[in-house]
Scaffold this motif. Structure first.
Motif, PDB file in Angstrom:
ATOM      1  N   ASN A 407       0.838  -1.197   0.000  1.00 42.97           N
ATOM      2  CA  ASN A 407       0.000   0.000   0.000  1.00 42.97           C
ATOM      3  C   ASN A 407       0.872   1.245   0.000  1.00 42.97           C
ATOM      4  O   ASN A 407       2.087   1.182   0.241  1.00 42.97           O
ATOM      5  CB  ASN A 407      -0.916   0.029   1.231  1.00 42.97           C
ATOM      6  CG  ASN A 407      -0.140   0.364   2.496  1.00 42.97           C
ATOM      7  OD1 ASN A 407       0.030   1.540   2.847  1.00 42.97           O
ATOM      8  ND2 ASN A 407       0.382  -0.658   3.178  1.00 42.97           N
ATOM      9  N   ASN A 408       0.246   2.385  -0.210  1.00 40.30           N
ATOM     10  CA  ASN A 408       0.899   3.678  -0.112  1.00 40.30           C
ATOM     11  C   ASN A 408       0.388   4.432   1.116  1.00 40.30           C
ATOM     12  O   ASN A 408      -0.793   4.821   1.166  1.00 40.30           O
ATOM     13  CB  ASN A 408       0.633   4.527  -1.350  1.00 40.30           C
ATOM     14  CG  ASN A 408       1.218   5.929  -1.211  1.00 40.30           C
ATOM     15  OD1 ASN A 408       2.411   6.125  -1.335  1.00 40.30           O
ATOM     16  ND2 ASN A 408       0.368   6.918  -0.930  1.00 40.30           N
ATOM     17  N   GLU A 409       1.235   4.580   2.115  1.00 40.06           N
ATOM     18  CA  GLU A 409       1.076   5.469   3.273  1.00 40.06           C
ATOM     19  C   GLU A 409      -0.025   5.080   4.247  1.00 40.06           C
ATOM     20  O   GLU A 409      -0.321   5.837   5.182  1.00 40.06           O
ATOM     21  CB  GLU A 409       0.883   6.930   2.824  1.00 40.06           C
ATOM     22  CG  GLU A 409       2.083   7.474   2.062  1.00 40.06           C
ATOM     23  CD  GLU A 409       2.046   8.962   1.796  1.00 40.06           C
ATOM     24  OE1 GLU A 409       3.106   9.527   1.476  1.00 40.06           O
ATOM     25  OE2 GLU A 409       0.950   9.568   1.902  1.00 40.06           O
ATOM     26  N   TYR A 433      -2.381  -5.956   4.255  1.00 46.21           N
ATOM     27  CA  TYR A 433      -0.959  -5.652   4.022  1.00 46.21           C
ATOM     28  C   TYR A 433      -0.020  -6.600   4.767  1.00 46.21           C
ATOM     29  O   TYR A 433       1.076  -6.897   4.276  1.00 46.21           O
ATOM     30  CB  TYR A 433      -0.652  -4.207   4.434  1.00 46.21           C
ATOM     31  CG  TYR A 433      -1.731  -3.227   4.043  1.00 46.21           C
ATOM     32  CD1 TYR A 433      -2.312  -3.275   2.772  1.00 46.21           C
ATOM     33  CD2 TYR A 433      -2.195  -2.270   4.937  1.00 46.21           C
ATOM     34  CE1 TYR A 433      -3.328  -2.392   2.424  1.00 46.21           C
ATOM     35  CE2 TYR A 433      -3.205  -1.385   4.588  1.00 46.21           C
ATOM     36  CZ  TYR A 433      -3.778  -1.457   3.343  1.00 46.21           C
ATOM     37  OH  TYR A 433      -4.776  -0.587   3.008  1.00 46.21           O
ATOM     38  N   LEU A 434      -0.452  -7.058   5.937  1.00 48.08           N
ATOM     39  CA  LEU A 434       0.407  -7.936   6.740  1.00 48.08           C
ATOM     40  C   LEU A 434      -0.073  -9.387   6.743  1.00 48.08           C
ATOM     41  O   LEU A 434       0.572 -10.239   7.354  1.00 48.08           O
ATOM     42  CB  LEU A 434       0.488  -7.414   8.184  1.00 48.08           C
ATOM     43  CG  LEU A 434       1.072  -6.013   8.353  1.00 48.08           C
ATOM     44  CD1 LEU A 434       1.052  -5.589   9.816  1.00 48.08           C
ATOM     45  CD2 LEU A 434       2.497  -5.950   7.810  1.00 48.08           C
ATOM     46  N   ALA A 451       6.841  -6.116   0.156  1.00 48.21           N
ATOM     47  CA  ALA A 451       6.940  -5.152   1.247  1.00 48.21           C
ATOM     48  C   ALA A 451       5.528  -4.791   1.669  1.00 48.21           C
ATOM     49  O   ALA A 451       4.630  -4.637   0.830  1.00 48.21           O
ATOM     50  CB  ALA A 451       7.700  -3.907   0.798  1.00 48.21           C
ATOM     51  N   ALA A 452       5.312  -4.631   2.980  1.00 50.13           N
ATOM     52  CA  ALA A 452       3.959  -4.396   3.485  1.00 50.13           C
ATOM     53  C   ALA A 452       3.418  -3.041   3.090  1.00 50.13           C
ATOM     54  O   ALA A 452       2.196  -2.865   2.971  1.00 50.13           O
ATOM     55  CB  ALA A 452       3.937  -4.548   5.002  1.00 50.13           C
ATOM     56  N   GLY A 453       4.287  -2.072   2.895  1.00 51.95           N
ATOM     57  CA  GLY A 453       3.812  -0.734   2.547  1.00 51.95           C
ATOM     58  C   GLY A 453       4.972   0.199   2.349  1.00 51.95           C
ATOM     59  O   GLY A 453       6.129  -0.125   2.585  1.00 51.95           O
ATOM     60  N   THR A 471      11.738   1.830   4.141  1.00 51.25           N
ATOM     61  CA  THR A 471      11.414   2.931   3.244  1.00 51.25           C
ATOM     62  C   THR A 471      10.929   4.145   4.025  1.00 51.25           C
ATOM     63  O   THR A 471      10.288   4.026   5.063  1.00 51.25           O
ATOM     64  CB  THR A 471      10.339   2.502   2.235  1.00 51.25           C
ATOM     65  OG1 THR A 471       9.266   1.864   2.933  1.00 51.25           O
ATOM     66  CG2 THR A 471      10.922   1.549   1.209  1.00 51.25           C
ATOM     67  N   HIS A 472      11.208   5.309   3.454  1.00 53.75           N
ATOM     68  CA  HIS A 472      10.893   6.585   4.101  1.00 53.75           C
ATOM     69  C   HIS A 472      10.272   7.532   3.084  1.00 53.75           C
ATOM     70  O   HIS A 472      10.722   7.597   1.936  1.00 53.75           O
ATOM     71  CB  HIS A 472      12.187   7.196   4.661  1.00 53.75           C
ATOM     72  CG  HIS A 472      12.003   8.548   5.290  1.00 53.75           C
ATOM     73  ND1 HIS A 472      11.322   8.740   6.464  1.00 53.75           N
ATOM     74  CD2 HIS A 472      12.432   9.781   4.906  1.00 53.75           C
ATOM     75  CE1 HIS A 472      11.333  10.020   6.782  1.00 53.75           C
ATOM     76  NE2 HIS A 472      11.994  10.678   5.847  1.00 53.75           N
ATOM     77  N   HIS A 473       9.223   8.257   3.490  1.00 61.75           N
ATOM     78  CA  HIS A 473       8.651   9.328   2.685  1.00 61.75           C
ATOM     79  C   HIS A 473       9.026  10.649   3.339  1.00 61.75           C
ATOM     80  O   HIS A 473       8.682  10.903   4.490  1.00 61.75           O
ATOM     81  CB  HIS A 473       7.133   9.189   2.589  1.00 61.75           C
ATOM     82  CG  HIS A 473       6.667   8.038   1.755  1.00 61.75           C
ATOM     83  ND1 HIS A 473       5.384   7.927   1.278  1.00 61.75           N
ATOM     84  CD2 HIS A 473       7.325   6.939   1.285  1.00 61.75           C
ATOM     85  CE1 HIS A 473       5.259   6.813   0.566  1.00 61.75           C
ATOM     86  NE2 HIS A 473       6.429   6.196   0.571  1.00 61.75           N
ATOM     87  N   SER A 474       9.718  11.490   2.589  1.00 66.81           N
ATOM     88  CA  SER A 474      10.242  12.748   3.127  1.00 66.81           C
ATOM     89  C   SER A 474       9.330  13.900   2.710  1.00 66.81           C
ATOM     90  O   SER A 474       9.538  14.537   1.672  1.00 66.81           O
ATOM     91  CB  SER A 474      11.668  12.991   2.625  1.00 66.81           C
ATOM     92  OG  SER A 474      12.192  14.181   3.164  1.00 66.81           O
TER      93      SER A 474
END
Length: 798
Positions: A407-409, A433-434, A451-453, A471-474
Motif C-alpha cells: 500500500n501507499n502510506e 498488508y500484513l 513489502a507491506a507498505g 522505506t521513508h517518505h520525506s
C-alpha cells in the motif's frame, strides 16, 4: 484451436433516452467529449462542469448476432469494466461486477441478442458500501476506499475529480472446444548458469475428458507433458541463458516462451509471453545504521534511481502503447532505472511492463491502496483477493517487475494521521498488508520480494516512517521545511520526496484559454490541487530569492514561473546529491513524481502535455552513472564523487574559489579514487572555502561540474547578467560575459512544439553553451532577438 473475435466495434452509449456512438476501450467521458456533449475537463475550470457525469448511470449496448458454429463453447471476456455494472444479454442477466482491476468471463454459448452493460455511478456504489460497513478515515473527502477502482479518479493533490465509467479495456469473444488454457503461472529462476521456466498451468475443459498434452518451448529447449485432470506443470530448462539486467548494468535479453495445449486432433489453445532470466533480492538486514532496503539484482547491489508513476491520463483508457513507450523512454533517458507504480492508480496494462522489460526499468508495483483506511469485510475482501491473484499471475512473466508493495502510506496513516481513535477497532487494511497480500505473493510468485507498505520500517516496534529502517517518505520538506533540511538525515531508502512547480508555459496557455495567467488567477488556482500549494511555493521561494512583499503579480508571472521551476530543480538536486553521496547507507531515491495526468502545478518532472520541466533535465545530471557534487559538511564543503559505473573512477578535479564578478581567488588540483559502485569524499581545503556570499566554489572533472554557493540567492551580490545570443537551425548559442546563474531556454515560448535538449546551466564569464532545439524554425540571425526573449536566468536582488 481457440478463436478470438474482438468486440470493440458497434457499441452505443445510452443515458436518459439518448444514444451516442461509443468507443471501446474507452469511458463515458471520452464518448461525451467526442460527441461534443461536454467541454474538455482539462481546460479552464471545466472540470466542475462535468462533475455530473460521475454521478449518473450509463449503459453500453451492442447487438450480439448469431454465433458461428464449430465450437462447443463461447465466452464473453471483458479485460476491464469500470467499475460497478450489470451485464445482460437478450434480457438475461450474465452477472454483476464491482472491480475495475479485474477481468470478467461469461459463458454465452448459443446466446444472441442485445448485449447491455449498465454501469452504476461509482459514487453511489461507494456510498452504499460505506453505509453497509461504516465510516473509515481518509486523506481526501471522496469515498474511494469503498470501491475497487482507481482511487485518483476521485481527485488527488495533483489530479482532477473525474469519476469515470465504461468498458475501459478490450472485450472479445473466445470460441473453443474440448479445453482451453485458463491460467499460466510462470516461475522463472536462474542459478549456476541454468535457467528454469516452471509453467504451472490450469486447464478448463468442456464436459469431455479427452486426453490432453502441454508442450512448451523457450530458448531452444522444449518439453512435453500429459495433462491429468485440470492442471499440469511444465518445466523447461535453458542452459547458459543471458541475464536480464537493469539499464546501466547490462543488456535486457528477452526469451520467447510458447505453451501449446493439444489433444489427439491437434492444437487447442496457446499462450505466449516474453520472459527474462534474472534474480532479485531485497536486503533488509540490520546493521549499525538500522535496517536497510537495498535491491540486489543478479547479485549486484544497486542504488535505485527511481521515479513514482501515476496514471498518465485522468482518463486512463486514452493511454496508448506509443504513449507508454514515449513516457518510459523519457524516464530511461533521464537516467532512471526504477519506476514505482503508485498505489492510488491501477495495475497498468501489458504495454507498460513490456516497455519496462525492453528499457531495463525495474518496476516496483504497489497494490492499489492509498492514503485511506480500507474495510476488510465483504463485499470488498473477496474482490481484493481476486484482483490480487489475477494481477500477480498476469504480471509474473515480466523480468522488470522486482517488488510487490502492499500500500501507499496507510500504515503510516494509521499511526500519525489520527485514524486509530475514530476506527475504534474497525478493520482498516492491516489484514491485507500484513496477512492476505503477503500470503498471495508467497503462494503465487515466490521469486519476488514483498513489502507491506511504503513507508514501512518493518515492525510496529518502530515508527512506520522511521528513516533508519526500510522505506521513508520525506514530506516535512516541502510541507513545512526548506529543502536545505534534506541534508539533516540519511534515510535507508527514500521512496517519496519532491517539490512543486508549474507546468511549461505552452501547457498553461493551452490549459487556460482566454486567461492571462498569474500565480493566483482563477485558472491557475483551479489547476493547483495541493493544500496551500501556492503558499508552499511562495514560502519555498522566500527562503532563497528576494520576492515582492505583496507576492508576484500578473506582471511578474514570467519571473514567478521561472523561479518556481528553478526552485523545484534545486530542491530535488539537494536531496538526491546528499542521499547518493551517502551510498550504501542510503540505497535509493524515488522522486515524486515522473508524470502528470492533466495540466497542473505539481511535483512532476514531465507535465500533463508531455513537456519536460527543468527538473527533468536536472535528473539527467543527478541520475547519471557519475555525479560530482559539493556537499555542505560540519567542517566546510566536501567534494563527493559518486560512481555508479562498473569501472573505478580516478580523476584530478580542478577546484576554484571565485568571486561573483568572475575573478579566481584561489585554485587547486585534488585527486580522488572512487571504486566501482562506490563514493569518494574529499574535504575542500580551507583556502578554497568561500569567504562570504560574494564568493563561490567550482569543481570540474571529466566534463562534470559541481557548484557551491554559500548563501541564498537573495544575499548574493550577483552582477547584472550579460550574454550574447546567436541562432542557427536547430540550436541556440549563448556566450556569457558575466556569471550567468541557472540559464534556461524555455523553448516552448518560441513555438508550442519546440523542445530544448537541456535545462538549467550556469556559465562563468567567457563560457559558451549551445542548446539544441527541435520544433522551431530559425531562418535567419534576426531570430536571436526572439530566442533572447525565451531565455531566463537568476538576476540580482532588487
Amino acid at each position: 484451436m481457440l478463436d478470438v473475435a474482438p468486440m470493440d466495434e458497434g457499441w452505443i452509449l445510452r443515458h436518459d433516452g439518448a444514444a451516442l456512438p461509443a468507443s471501446v476501450p474507452g469511458c463515458v467521458h471520452t464518448d461525451l467529449l467526442a460527441a461534443g456533449v461536454v467541454p474538455d475537463p482539462f481546460l479552464g475550470r471545466n472540470e466542475a462542469a462535468v462533475g455530473w457525469v460521475g454521478r449518473r448511470e450509463w449503459t453500453y449496448e451492442r447487438t450480439l448476432g448469431p454465433l458461428p458454429g464449430g465450437h462447443e463453447r463461447t465466452d464473453l471476456v471483458f479485460d476491464g469494466l469500470d467499475t460497478a455494472a450489470e451485464i445482460t444479454l437478450d434480457g438475461r442477466k450474465l452477472g454483476s461486477v464491482r472491480n475495475m482491476h479485474r477481468s470478467h468471463r461469461f459463458d454465452v454459448t448459443g446466446l444472441e441478442g442485445l448485449l447491455s452493460v449498465r454501469f452504476r455511478s461509482a459514487h453511489a456504489e461507494a456510498e452504499a458500501v460505506r453505509g453497509l460497513l461504516g465510516e473509515r478515515p481518509n486523506a481526501y473527502p471522496e469515498p474511494f476506499q469503498y470501491i475497487r477502482k482507481m482511487a485518483c479518479s476521485f481527485g488527488w493533490d495533483w489530479g482532477p475529480t473525474l469519476v469515470t465509467a465504461g468498458i475501459w479495456r478490450p472485450v472479445r469473444l473466445e470460441h473453443w472446444s474440448t479445453a482451453r488454457i485458463a491460467r499460466v503461472r510462470p516461475v522463472v529462476t536462474v542459478e549456476q548458469g541454468l535457467g528454469r521456466v516452471e509453467l504451472l498451468v490450469d486447464v478448463e475443459r468442456t464436459a469431455g475428458r479427452a486426453g490432453l498434452a502441454l508442450s512448451a518451448r523457450a530458448g531452444g529447449a522444449e518439453t512435453r507433458v500429459e495433462v491429468v485432470g485440470t492442471g499440469a506443470t511444465v518445466l523447461v530448462e535453458v542452459p547458459d541463458p543471458e541475464l536480464w539486467w537493469p539499464r546501466g548494468y547490462g543488456e535486457q535479453p528477452l526469451y520467447e516462451v510458447e505453451l501449446t495445449l493439444s489433444d489427439a486432433s491437434g492444437p487447442l489453445d496457446a499462450w505466449r509471453r516474453r520472459i527474462g532470466f534474472r534474480s532479485v533480492e531485497l536486503d533488509r538486514s540490520a546493521d549499525e545504521h538500522g535496517s536497510g532496503f537495498t535491491f540486489v539484482v543478479n547479485g549486484e547491489r544497486l542504488f535505485a534511481r527511481g521515479v513514482n508513476w501515476i496514471p498518465d491520463d485522468a482518463l486512463p483508457s486514452r493511454v496508448t502503447r506509443e504513449r507508454y513507450r514515449t513516457r518510459l523512454a523519457q524516464a530511461a533517458a533521464a537516467g532512471v532505472d526504477l519506476v514505482r507504480v503508485w498505489g492510488g492508480g491501477i495495475y497498468e496494462n501489458e504495454d507498460f511492463y513490456d516497455a519496462c522489460d525492453e528499457l531495463g526499468l525495474l518496476v516496483w508495483q504497489d497494490f492499489p491502496f492509498a492514503c485511506a483506511a480500507y474495510p476488510e469485510e465483504q463485499p470488498l475482501r473477496g474482490e481484493v483477493e481476486a484482483e490480487a491473484r489475477e494481477n500477480v499471475v498476469r504480471l509474473m512473466p515480466h523480468p522488470s517487475l522486482v517488488l510487490w508493495n502492499g500500500n501507499n502510506e496507510n500504515l503510516w496513516g494509521f499511526r500519525d494521521w489520527d485514524w486509530e481513535r475514530p476506527l475504534a477497532g474497525d478493520s482498516w487494511g492491516e489484514g491485507y498488508y500484513l496477512g492476505l497480500l503477503p500470503r498471495i505473493v508467497a503462494e503465487l510468485d515466490p521469486t519476488r520480494p514483498y513489502a507491506a507498505g511504503s513507508p514501512w520500517s518493518g515492525s510496529w516496534d518502530r515508527h512506520p516512517n522511521d528513516p533508519a529502517h526500510g522505506t521513508h517518505h520525506s514530506w516535512e520538506v516541502w510541507n513545512r521545511r526548506d529543502y536545505a533540511d534534506y541534508t539533516l538525515e540519511v534515510p535507508r531508502f527514500v521512496a517519496e520526496f519532491g517539490w512543486q512547480a508549474p507546468p511549461a508555459y505552452a501547457t498553461l496557455r493551452r490549459a487556460l484559454p482566454g486567461e492571462e495567467p498569474a500565480p493566483d488567477s482563477p485558472g491557475m488556482l483551479h489547476h493547483q490541487k495541493a493544500e496551500d500549494g501556492n503558499g508552499k511555493l511562495a514560502r519555498g521561494l522566500a527562503h532563497h530569492f528576494a520576492v515582492p512583499e505583496q507576492g508576484f503579480s500578473e506582471a511578474d508571472f514570467d519571473r514567478w514561473h521561472y523561479l518556481t521551476q528553478v526552485n523545484q530543480a534545486r530542491a530535488v538536486a539537494a536531496g538526491i546529491e546528499h542521499w547518493r553521496s551517502n551510498w550504501p547507507v542510503c540505497a535509493g531515491t524515488v522522486l515524486w513524481q515522473l508524470n502528470d495526468c492533466w495540466p497542473v502545478t505539481s511535483w512532476a518532472a514531465i507535465d500533463g502535455d508531455g513537456r519536460e520541466k527543468p527538473l527533468y533535465h536536472e535528473l539527467k545530471r543527478l541520475y547519471a552513472d557519475r555525479l560530482l557534487t559539493l556537499r555542505p559538511g560540519p567542517g566546510g564543503p566536501v567534494l563527493a564523487a559518486v560512481n555508479q559505473a562498473a569501472r573505478p573512477w580516478r580523476s584530478a578535479p580542478v577546484l576554484r574559489r571565485m568571486s561573483v564578478d568572475g575573478a579566481v581567488v584561489a585554485e587547486a588540483v585534488v585527486e580522488f579514487d572512487a571504486g566501482a559502485r562506490a563514493v569518494a569524499r574529499l574535504p575542500v581545503p580551507g583556502e578554497l572555502r568561500p569567504a562570504g556570499p560574494g564568493e563561490f566554489l567550482v569543481a570540474d572533472a571529466d566534463g562534470l561540474r559541481a557548484l557551491h554557493f554559500p548563501a541564498p540567492d537573495r544575499d548574493i551580490p550577483y552582477p547584472r547578467p550579460r550574454f550574447d545570443v546567436s541562432v542557427a537551425p536547430g540550436r541556440v548559442t549563448v556566450t556569457a560575459h558575466t556569471l550567468v546563474r541557472d540559464l534556461l531556454l524555455q523553448a516552448d515560448r518560441l513555438a508550442p512544439s519546440a523542445r530544448a535538449d537541456r535545462g538549467l546551466v550556469t556559465l562563468l564569464p567567457g563560457e559558451r553553451v549551445t542548446i539544441g532545439v527541435r520544433g522551431w524554425e530559425t531562418p535567419d540571425t534576426a531570430d536571436a532577438v526572439t530566442a533572447r526573449s525565451a531565455l531566463y536566468c537568476v538576476e540580482p536582488a532588487r
